[in-house]
Design a protein around this motif. Structure first.
Motif, PDB file in Angstrom:
ATOM      1  N   GLN A 109      36.828  43.579  45.958  1.00  0.00           N
ATOM      2  CA  GLN A 109      37.391  44.167  44.813  1.00  0.00           C
ATOM      3  C   GLN A 109      38.844  43.774  44.946  1.00  0.00           C
ATOM      4  O   GLN A 109      39.373  44.114  45.850  1.00  0.00           O
ATOM      5  N   HIS A 110      38.933  42.982  43.798  1.00  0.00           N
ATOM      6  CA  HIS A 110      40.790  42.904  43.890  1.00  0.00           C
ATOM      7  C   HIS A 110      41.503  43.754  43.450  1.00  0.00           C
ATOM      8  O   HIS A 110      41.130  44.514  42.483  1.00  0.00           O
ATOM      9  N   PRO A 111      42.759  44.026  44.232  1.00  0.00           N
ATOM     10  CA  PRO A 111      43.657  45.110  43.428  1.00  0.00           C
ATOM     11  C   PRO A 111      44.141  44.734  42.254  1.00  0.00           C
ATOM     12  O   PRO A 111      43.923  43.536  41.868  1.00  0.00           O
ATOM     13  N   THR A 112      44.598  45.821  41.620  1.00  0.00           N
ATOM     14  CA  THR A 112      45.292  45.649  40.303  1.00  0.00           C
ATOM     15  C   THR A 112      46.658  45.121  40.718  1.00  0.00           C
ATOM     16  O   THR A 112      47.199  44.819  41.691  1.00  0.00           O
ATOM     17  N   LEU A 113      47.158  44.693  39.567  1.00  0.00           N
ATOM     18  CA  LEU A 113      48.788  44.145  39.633  1.00  0.00           C
ATOM     19  C   LEU A 113      49.519  44.966  40.145  1.00  0.00           C
ATOM     20  O   LEU A 113      50.513  44.806  41.143  1.00  0.00           O
ATOM     21  N   GLU A 114      49.514  46.280  39.690  1.00  0.00           N
ATOM     22  CA  GLU A 114      50.189  47.268  40.372  1.00  0.00           C
ATOM     23  C   GLU A 114      49.994  47.522  41.589  1.00  0.00           C
ATOM     24  O   GLU A 114      50.821  47.975  42.766  1.00  0.00           O
ATOM     25  N   GLY A 115      48.682  47.544  42.450  1.00  0.00           N
ATOM     26  CA  GLY A 115      48.265  47.834  43.509  1.00  0.00           C
ATOM     27  C   GLY A 115      48.111  46.716  44.630  1.00  0.00           C
ATOM     28  O   GLY A 115      47.847  46.881  45.795  1.00  0.00           O
TER      29      GLY A 115
END
Length: 480
Positions: A109-115
């Motif tokens: 699962q790729h992280p969100t831009l904020e994460g």
């Protein structure tokens, strides 16, 4: 846009309007700050008098459901939403099925831009800085013109002819795939290609053989469709074909760059796999996800190019060579399953969006894809070389790289005992995203190690990130 209110008959008009507006506000359908239509417009919409609407607005304003602002209009006031209890999963007849889906893990699962962490070694992510934005924008503008000329009809489920022709040429040129335009089905990423093939090949209880360790999303997909997935061990030559049991209907492999360890399947194993599939009457899915990027040795043929009996379904993707967000992939299908897969594609989503299809066709035909791959190849080669130097240098007491000559990830096995979950947690605290090989094992004994992607991390960030990894390993396993 009209406000959804339904007036029935000619009696109690004010009461009907009042009750519907009040219910819509209380259950949250009309949220705080929503502007209601002017009384004249709403009256015309509903076919009632303006006075009825004005009186209803006044009553709701008096009860603090609405507020009027001179010169601006009438708005919904903020108030607690009185939501009715919804059915829980346990209340439904499909509770057992829902529980099974909810229990599925979310690997890779790729992280969100904020994460996102500062130093990210996640696999499957590409280098954004190298993507030719201007070329892609020009191709998108061309696509818009093509769509404007094509009317408003649905497209073919197998994909636009111009794109299928471009993909056939690209696959033949870069990977030696033997195919014609008619063999191509355009998909929303490689994952949809796997789903479509599995839909037409598998039934509940069918046996699927795949590499172990292997691509976990594929295993979860096959299991979700009711198949029994058997993990087949790999060695330095790839999948151990002799372990594939009788009764297997589908075989999933990554022969050019074994996922996640990285070794290619030997020529002898490839021929043995084709023969075993012919004996079983099985379909082989060849997932050739990132073999455009090769750094050492001679190029190897695709498994599909060796297939003379029509048992290999070749799956390719542009998510690794371009951008994952585009969700563009394709399958080169053997004649036996081609028509069935096209019909499955038609039923699931009709067709892949034509805007991106037109754009990708021009991107390939104009030579932009080949130029982009060559440009990225140099970047990835430099990153790979630097990581290998560190693994053979100051990180050598703890880690050993698994030999690999393609792609933009590599695997490294631990030479000593290390608490891998603790290492990953500590690395995250110092802004380094590390990933364990453990997530990719199913039946075979786990081999402790790290899955190191170098598509997303910038070249200049590699040394600072690996310095932090070394410092953590010195704390966790100082004897090494």
């Amino acid at each position: 846009m009209e406000l959804h209110v339904v007036i029935e008959g000619r009696k109690d008009l004010a009461q009907q309007l009042y009750q519907q507006l009040r219910d819509a506000i209380e259950n949250g359908r009309l949220t705080a700050g929503t502007q209601l239509p002017p009384s004249r417009l709403l009256a015309a919409q509903l076919g009632i008098s303006r006075k009825t609407v004005s009186d209803t607005y006044s009553l709701l304003t008096y009860e603090s459901y609405l507020v009027g602002h001179t010169g601006r209009g009438t708005f919904v006031m903020a108030r607690p939403v009185q939501a009715e209890r919804k059915q829980s999963a346990q209340d439904l007849a499909c509770a057992q099925s829902l529980a099974r889906w909810q229990a599925l893990p979310a690997p890779l699962q790729h992280p969100t831009l904020e994460g996102c962490l500062r130093y990210e070694f996640i696999g499957g992510a590409t280098t954004r800085a190298q993507f030719p934005q201007e070329d892609w924008r020009r191709c998108l503008q061309h696509a818009l013109r093509c769509m404007a000329q094509g009317g408003s009809l649905y497209s073919q489920p197998e994909g636009l002819p111009v794109l299928r022709h471009a993909i056939a040429g690209h696959a033949a040129f870069s990977r030696g795939v033997a195919c014609s335009d008619q063999d191509i089905v355009v998909c929303n990423g490689a994952q949809q290609a796997l789903d479509l093939i599995a839909r037409v090949v598998l039934e509940p209880g069918s046996l699927v053989a795949m590499e172990d360790p292997g691509y976990t999303p594929a295993r979860l997909l096959f299991s979700a469709q009711g198949a029994q997935v058997l993990g087949i061990a790999v060695d330095e030559q790839g999948l151990q074909v002799a372990q594939i049991p009788d009764g297997v209907r589908l075989i999933y492999v990554t022969p050019s760059h074994q996922f996640p360890l990285g070794m290619p399947m030997s020529p002898a194993r490839r021929l043995a796999l084709l023969e075993r599939a012919r004996e079983l009457g099985a379909i082989v899915i060849e997932d050739d996800y990132d073999s455009e990027f090769r750094y050492e040795g001679r190029p190897t043929d695709s498994l599909q190019s060796l297939d003379s009996r029509g048992v290999v379904a070749y799956v390719g993707t542009f998510s690794k060579s371009m951008l994952p967000q585009l969700r563009l992939g394709y399958a080169v299908l053997p004649p036996a399953i081609r028509e069935a897969v096209i019909k499955a594609k038609k039923l699931t989503d009709c067709h892949t969006p034509t805007l991106t299809q037109w754009a990708l066709a021009k991107f390939i035909n104009d030579g932009c894809l080949h130029k982009h791959i060559r440009r990225c190849h140099g970047v990835y080669a430099g990153r790979r070389e630097r990581i290998l130097q560190r693994l053979e240098g100051d990180l050598a007491p703890w880690l050993e790289a698994v030999p690999s000559n393609a792609g933009f990830h590599m695997a490294a096995l631990f030479r000593v005992a290390v608490d891998v979950p603790l290492l990953l947690a500590l690395a995250k605290k110092v802004e380094v995203g590390l990933y364990s090989l453990a997530d990719f094992f199913h039946d075979s004994p786990q081999r402790p190690g790290l899955f190191i992607g170098f598509g997303a991390i910038e070249t200049l960030d590699i040394d600072p990130a690996l310095d932090r990894l070394r410092d953590l390993l010195q704390q966790l396993a100082p004897a090494a």
